[in-house]
Design a protein around this motif. Structure first.
Motif, PDB file in Angstrom:
ATOM      1  N   TYR A   1       0.910  -1.247   0.131  1.00 23.03           N
ATOM      2  CA  TYR A   1      -0.123  -0.012  -0.094  1.00 23.03           C
ATOM      3  C   TYR A   1       0.889   1.278  -0.065  1.00 23.03           C
ATOM      4  O   TYR A   1       1.701   1.505   0.818  1.00 23.03           O
ATOM      5  CB  TYR A   1      -0.835  -0.083   1.130  1.00 23.03           C
ATOM      6  N   GLY A   2       0.477   2.096  -0.821  1.00 21.15           N
ATOM      7  CA  GLY A   2       1.178   3.417  -0.852  1.00 21.15           C
ATOM      8  C   GLY A   2       0.600   4.231  -0.213  1.00 21.15           C
ATOM      9  O   GLY A   2      -0.640   4.709  -0.506  1.00 21.15           O
ATOM     10  N   GLY A   3       1.089   4.934   1.081  1.00 19.69           N
ATOM     11  CA  GLY A   3       0.114   5.553   2.077  1.00 19.69           C
ATOM     12  C   GLY A   3       0.849   6.889   2.057  1.00 19.69           C
ATOM     13  O   GLY A   3       1.645   7.458   1.752  1.00 19.69           O
ATOM     14  N   PHE A   4       0.093   7.603   3.401  1.00 22.01           N
ATOM     15  CA  PHE A   4       0.087   8.832   3.712  1.00 22.01           C
ATOM     16  C   PHE A   4       0.494   9.251   5.210  1.00 22.01           C
ATOM     17  O   PHE A   4       0.778  10.263   5.667  1.00 22.01           O
ATOM     18  CB  PHE A   4      -1.102   9.743   3.461  1.00 22.01           C
ATOM     19  N   GLY A   5       0.856   8.074   5.960  1.00 22.08           N
ATOM     20  CA  GLY A   5       1.468   8.127   7.111  1.00 22.08           C
ATOM     21  C   GLY A   5       0.293   8.481   8.454  1.00 22.08           C
ATOM     22  O   GLY A   5       1.102   8.671   9.462  1.00 22.08           O
ATOM     23  N   SER A   6      -0.860   8.079   8.218  1.00 19.27           N
ATOM     24  CA  SER A   6      -1.641   8.205   9.553  1.00 19.27           C
ATOM     25  C   SER A   6      -1.966   6.735  10.150  1.00 19.27           C
ATOM     26  O   SER A   6      -2.231   5.757   9.192  1.00 19.27           O
ATOM     27  CB  SER A   6      -2.920   9.247   9.219  1.00 19.27           C
ATOM     28  N   ALA A   7      -2.501   6.777  11.309  1.00 16.46           N
ATOM     29  CA  ALA A   7      -2.634   5.624  11.973  1.00 16.46           C
ATOM     30  C   ALA A   7      -4.438   5.197  11.332  1.00 16.46           C
ATOM     31  O   ALA A   7      -4.694   4.077  11.315  1.00 16.46           O
ATOM     32  CB  ALA A   7      -3.101   5.702  13.532  1.00 16.46           C
ATOM     33  N   TRP A   8      -4.898   6.087  10.950  1.00 17.16           N
ATOM     34  CA  TRP A   8      -6.203   5.762  10.379  1.00 17.16           C
ATOM     35  C   TRP A   8      -6.245   5.132   9.220  1.00 17.16           C
ATOM     36  O   TRP A   8      -6.984   4.416   9.100  1.00 17.16           O
ATOM     37  CB  TRP A   8      -7.037   7.453  10.046  1.00 17.16           C
ATOM     38  N   GLU A   9      -5.234   5.296   8.393  1.00 15.73           N
ATOM     39  CA  GLU A   9      -5.231   4.440   7.058  1.00 15.73           C
ATOM     40  C   GLU A   9      -5.162   3.069   7.323  1.00 15.73           C
ATOM     41  O   GLU A   9      -5.970   2.067   6.679  1.00 15.73           O
ATOM     42  CB  GLU A   9      -4.160   5.060   6.252  1.00 15.73           C
ATOM     43  N   ASN A  10      -4.225   2.653   8.466  1.00  8.96           N
ATOM     44  CA  ASN A  10      -3.961   1.175   8.621  1.00  8.96           C
ATOM     45  C   ASN A  10      -5.296   0.541   9.073  1.00  8.96           C
ATOM     46  O   ASN A  10      -5.763  -0.606   8.783  1.00  8.96           O
ATOM     47  CB  ASN A  10      -2.897   0.976   9.499  1.00  8.96           C
ATOM     48  N   ALA A  11      -5.939   1.345  10.202  1.00 12.79           N
ATOM     49  CA  ALA A  11      -7.358   0.838  10.386  1.00 12.79           C
ATOM     50  C   ALA A  11      -8.330   0.680   9.565  1.00 12.79           C
ATOM     51  O   ALA A  11      -8.911  -0.475   9.575  1.00 12.79           O
ATOM     52  CB  ALA A  11      -7.779   1.906  11.732  1.00 12.79           C
ATOM     53  N   LEU A  12      -8.236   1.593   8.781  1.00 10.84           N
ATOM     54  CA  LEU A  12      -9.280   1.687   7.498  1.00 10.84           C
ATOM     55  C   LEU A  12      -9.302   0.340   6.765  1.00 10.84           C
ATOM     56  O   LEU A  12     -10.278  -0.470   6.337  1.00 10.84           O
ATOM     57  CB  LEU A  12      -9.244   3.137   6.836  1.00 10.84           C
TER      58      LEU A  12
ATOM     59  N   GLY B   1       3.058   9.786   0.511  1.00  8.51           N
ATOM     60  CA  GLY B   1       2.370  10.999   0.501  1.00  8.51           C
ATOM     61  C   GLY B   1       1.763  11.168  -1.031  1.00  8.51           C
ATOM     62  O   GLY B   1       1.525  10.164  -1.451  1.00  8.51           O
ATOM     63  N   THR B   2       1.527  12.398  -1.667  1.00  7.67           N
ATOM     64  CA  THR B   2       0.962  12.428  -2.919  1.00  7.67           C
ATOM     65  C   THR B   2       1.871  11.692  -4.019  1.00  7.67           C
ATOM     66  O   THR B   2       1.108  11.351  -4.852  1.00  7.67           O
ATOM     67  CB  THR B   2       0.962  14.058  -3.295  1.00  7.67           C
ATOM     68  N   SER B   3       2.934  11.185  -3.692  1.00  2.00           N
ATOM     69  CA  SER B   3       3.610  10.571  -4.608  1.00  2.00           C
ATOM     70  C   SER B   3       3.023   9.142  -4.905  1.00  2.00           C
ATOM     71  O   SER B   3       3.508   8.545  -5.812  1.00  2.00           O
ATOM     72  CB  SER B   3       5.168  10.240  -4.260  1.00  2.00           C
ATOM     73  N   ALA B   4       2.030   8.865  -3.969  1.00  2.00           N
ATOM     74  CA  ALA B   4       1.449   7.335  -4.035  1.00  2.00           C
ATOM     75  C   ALA B   4       0.892   7.301  -5.484  1.00  2.00           C
ATOM     76  O   ALA B   4       0.615   6.097  -5.873  1.00  2.00           O
ATOM     77  CB  ALA B   4       0.490   7.210  -2.937  1.00  2.00           C
TER      78      ALA B   4
END
Length: 338
Positions: free
Chosen positions: A138-149, A169-172
């Motif tokens: 997963y190309g992510g943005f660094g928040s705990a919310w993303e992993n839970a989601l 970040g936006t490079s994802a």
């Protein structure tokens, strides 16, 4: 001064408790300055602010509104620290910041329902449902919310919820296009529209279809301190802002032109602005199918708050995971909408 302006100035004066003396209503209407901070570089989520400013809706309400450009300091932080009177922020950031002690309160729902989705390249035929994301990158943005989601979505579909994360970040989005990562998250009404305009073929999963509560993805918040000290002023700002978004839904062509004209250096792709605004309107994001515009749904706010609490994402001022569920009714109010 028009009759409408005089009436609004009078109402503001009476509501604020300012003595009604000769010339008072005129000076009140002419000198009330409001600042609002953006949550990101200017985009179609912000359109109602610029419409309200440039169509004169704020001026008619006796306001001079300064729209602050996006900075490295988040809008919620600027509001909580009294640098800005209002700020655009997401529901997740509102809940996490307020739980940690920030003085924030949502007063307007810009976006009525979730615009985010999990996306991947359409050619990935082996990805048929969320459980197929197990073990992928997963190309992510660094928040705990993303992993839970993402874990919730995968597990809801019968998977384990295990995946690798690379914070980009936006490079994802570039990484997704060239195959460096397998999937990412995007805002369907912005990055999704942009990908479509570029001819990039994607498929995706909607969060609410896989166990994640729907949410108002974009809000306008203020601080309790500001709202208590300036009730009439806050109502005037929120109601004029809603007028800006109402105008946008009814006159999208003119609204898009106003947004672009006000941000010529940042918004250099008119086709993207027009297509994004169409997606926001046609998808009933700015005005819900039931006609709601600006109003926050109490059940929706409670459900996403409950999800965040149970997922262990909400932490106190010391960084400790909350042991007791907060009363989320204090996180927002529709009272300034009138």
């Amino acid at each position: 001064m028009t009759d409408l302006t005089r009436r609004q100035a009078l109402l503001l004066t009476l509501a604020s408790g300012v003595p009604l003396i000769a010339g008072a209503s005129r000076s009140f209407a002419a000198t009330q300055k409001v600042t609002v901070a953006l949550d990101w570089t200017v985009n179609t989520n912000h359109v109602g602010l610029f419409v309200a400013r440039d169509k004169g809706f704020y001026r008619e309400a006796g306001l001079e509104v300064d729209i602050l450009p996006y900075s490295d300091t988040g809008a919620g932080t600027l509001v909580a620290n009294r640098v800005a009177d209002f700020g655009i922020n997401g529901t997740i950031s509102l809940f996490t910041q307020k739980t940690a002690g920030a003085d924030l309160k949502a007063v307007y729902a810009v976006v009525q329902s979730e615009t985010g989705r999990v996306v991947f390249n359409a050619a990935r035929s082996e990805i048929k449902s969320p459980r197929d994301l197990d073990g992928l990158t997963y190309g992510g943005f660094g928040s705990a919310w993303e992993n839970a989601l993402i874990s919730t979505i995968i597990r809801h579909d019968g998977g384990k919820g295990n995946f690798e994360t690379v914070t980009l970040g936006t490079s994802a989005y570039e990484a997704l296009a060239n195959g460096s990562v397998d999937f990412t998250l995007e805002v369907s009404t912005w990055e999704g529209v942009e990908a479509e305009l570029k001819g990039i073929k994607q498929r995706g999963f909607v969060y609410a279809d896989y166990g994640v509560p729907d949410e108002h993805t974009t809000l306008i918040s203020s601080s309790e301190a500001y709202l208590q000290a300036n009730p009439a002023l806050a109502s005037a700002f929120v109601q004029a802002t809603r007028r800006g978004y109402q105008f946008t839904v009814d006159h999208p062509g003119e609204a898009a032109a106003l947004l672009i004209a006000a941000n010529k250096d940042a918004l250099t792709n008119p086709a993207l602005i027009e297509a994004s605004l169409k997606a926001l309107i046609d998808g009933h994001y700015l005005r819900a199918e039931n006609g709601a515009i600006g109003t926050m749904d109490a059940a929706k706010m409670d459900a996403i708050g409950d999800y965040l609490f149970k997922a262990g994402i909400l932490r106190d001022a010391d960084g400790k995971v909350l042991a007791q569920r907060p009363d989320f009714t204090g996180y927002f109010s529709n009272s300034t909408l009138g």
